[in-house]
Design an enzyme around this catalytic site. Structure first.
Site, mmCIF file in Angstrom:
data_model
loop_
_atom_site.group_PDB
_atom_site.id
_atom_site.type_symbol
_atom_site.label_atom_id
_atom_site.label_comp_id
_atom_site.label_asym_id
_atom_site.label_seq_id
_atom_site.Cartn_x
_atom_site.Cartn_y
_atom_site.Cartn_z
ATOM 1 N N GLY A 144 0.810 -1.210 0.000
ATOM 2 C CA GLY A 144 0.000 0.000 0.000
ATOM 3 C C GLY A 144 0.841 1.256 0.000
ATOM 4 N N THR A 145 1.897 1.258 0.847
ATOM 5 C CA THR A 145 2.705 2.471 0.976
ATOM 6 C C THR A 145 3.546 2.687 -0.275
ATOM 7 O OG1 THR A 145 2.850 2.044 3.335
ATOM 8 C CG2 THR A 145 4.327 3.690 2.446
ATOM 9 N N ASN A 206 10.894 -10.388 -6.848
ATOM 10 C CA ASN A 206 11.503 -11.216 -5.814
ATOM 11 C C ASN A 206 11.737 -12.648 -6.267
ATOM 12 O OD1 ASN A 206 11.771 -9.215 -3.945
ATOM 13 N ND2 ASN A 206 9.775 -9.571 -3.017
ATOM 14 N N GLU A 254 21.905 10.247 -18.960
ATOM 15 C CA GLU A 254 22.392 9.454 -20.082
ATOM 16 C C GLU A 254 21.649 8.123 -20.208
ATOM 17 O OE1 GLU A 254 26.787 8.732 -21.055
ATOM 18 O OE2 GLU A 254 26.800 10.535 -19.836
#
Length: 450
Positions: A144-145, A206, A254
């Site tokens: 959520g954060t 992950n 770049e």
């Protein structure tokens, strides 16, 4: 000076941040209390590492970083951890109640109470810079954060610092491993704003990194610490040319210029080589050609998608350590001859290379072996669309039944925002498809795939 400010949002952002700053400190010989014995000029702002660290009059080096979370537990680990003296207490911002895996809480209700404080701290850091180059934003889009507050902060940064580049390091939900049920919602809503407000986003996932740890480092049950240390090597390699002097330096803008053919097509794959445990490294000769080849292996990608299913548009190779341009050119030439690595035909050169003479540093007691040379690859490939189509599919299954929507609407969102974000992502998938097919009538009838 060309300074960079790092912003770490939510649990994933903060924990990846911890690993990165730990590594930066080791690379520069900065002690956990911020002192740097090797730096003789007190307060001298001209050293290359000053892009990431500011120096106080007392000779203390302070990271140009902000850590934000809506609940305190993760930030408290920083406040009590080994590097607690490194950070200024004002750089660690935590709220009282978390976003509860809800984008709407992070973006509307709870996030907006803390966002002004964050911007204020960022403004202070920016005032400390002589020539701010841009922001590195670390977050995950499943929670959520990271998703809600992350997008809110990015939107506000675009308003306040319009022209500064924003590089995102974003953890995307994995195909199999899930940390929350509403991940697909949060990811779609968050990507909708990442599309508009970041210039380059590096996707991490992950599950892919677990597999790399298991396969290459022989860690049977990798922890987040193992994962983050690997990610921090990638990020360190990307930023090495900002922090050290080298032969072919690459600056943040770049990346953007060389990797992003169209503004929306800015989601990158990353890989790092050699990922090798200390026991094995002792017996292997890792030449430039070898590490370059292994960086292109599908299994080295830090997001679960197979570059063989798409075409490369551009690719950035950042070497560090004992590497000379001649070896790099030879390695790149041999990559170009491979049939498995296909570039779109409208981008004939496709490679940007950087070399930095600082060899890779390893964290003592970490998993990676100390090696003489390493390469980090950031590539823009049409296969990234797989990541989005996977999330979109999961989103559709839930949204068709309007499951869990009331949690979002209850926090002040409207249902229209869901369909708007979903349509934006559908357009993105379409964009990727067109970019891959946008070739002149190619040989071997390659256009039949679509």
């Amino acid at each position: 000076m060309r300074e960079c400010i790092s912003i770490h949002i939510g649990q994933a952002g903060i924990q990846v941040g911890n690993a990165c700053w730990e590594l930066y400190c080791l690379e520069h010989g900065i002690q956990p209390d911020g002192q740097m014995p090797s730096d003789k000029t007190v307060g001298g702002g001209d050293d290359a590492f000053n892009t990431f660290f500011s120096e106080t009059g007392a000779g203390k080096h302070v990271p140009r970083a902000v850590f934000v979370d809506l609940e305190p537990t993760v930030i408290d680990e920083v406040r009590t951890g080994a590097y607690r003296q490194l950070f200024h207490p004002e750089q660690l911002i935590s709220g009282k109640e978390d976003a509860a895996n809800n984008f709407a809480r992070g973006h509307y209700t709870i996030g907006k109470e803390i966002v002004d404080l964050c911007l204020d701290r960022i403004r202070k850091l920016a005032d400390n810079c002589t020539g701010l180059q841009g922001f590195l934003v670390f977050n995950a889009v499943g929670g959520g954060t990271g998703s809600g507050l992350g997008s809110l902060l990015l939107e506000r940064l675009s308003v306040d610092y319009g022209k500064k580049s924003k590089l995102g390091f974003t953890v995307y939900p994995s195909p199999q491993v899930s940390t929350s049920v509403v991940e697909p919602y949060n990811s779609v809503l968050s990507t909708h704003s990442l599309l508009e407000h970041t210039d380059v986003a590096v996707l991490l996932d992950n599950e892919a990194i677990y597999d790399i740890c298991r396969r290459s480092l022989d860690i049977e049950r990798p922890t987040y610490t193992n994962l983050n240390r690997l990610v921090s090597q990638v990020i360190s390699s990307l930023t090495a040319s900002l922090r050290f002097d080298g032969a072919l330096n690459v600056d943040v803008t770049e990346f953007q210029t060389n990797l992003v053919p169209y503004p929306r097509i800015h989601f990158m794959l990353s890989s790092y080589a050699p990922v090798i445990s200390a026991e094995k490294a002792y017996h292997e000769q890792l030449s430039v050609a070898e590490i370059t080849n292994s960086a292109f292996e599908p299994s080295s990608m830090m997001a679960k998608c197979d570059p063989r299913h798409g075409k490369y548009m551009a690719c950035c190779l950042m070497y560090r350590g004992d590497v000379v341009p001649k070896d790099v050119n030879a390695a790149v030439a041999s990559i170009k001859t491979k049939r498995t690595i296909q570039f779109v035909d409208w981008c004939p050169t496709g490679f940007k290379c950087g070399i930095n003479y600082q060899p890779p540093t390893v964290v003592p007691g970490g998993d990676l072996a100390k090696v003489q040379r390493a390469v980090c690859m950031i590539s823009n490939s049409t296969s990234v669309a797989e990541v989005f189509s996977r999330i979109d599919h999961k989103f559709d299954l839930m949204y068709a039944k309007r499951a869990f929507i009331h949690w979002y609407v209850g926090e002040g969102m409207e249902e229209g925002e869901f369909s708007e974000a979903r349509e934006d992502l559908a357009a993105l998938e379409k964009d990727y498809e067109e970019v891959g097919a946008e070739s002149a009538e190619g040989d071997e009838g390659e256009d039949d795939e679509y």
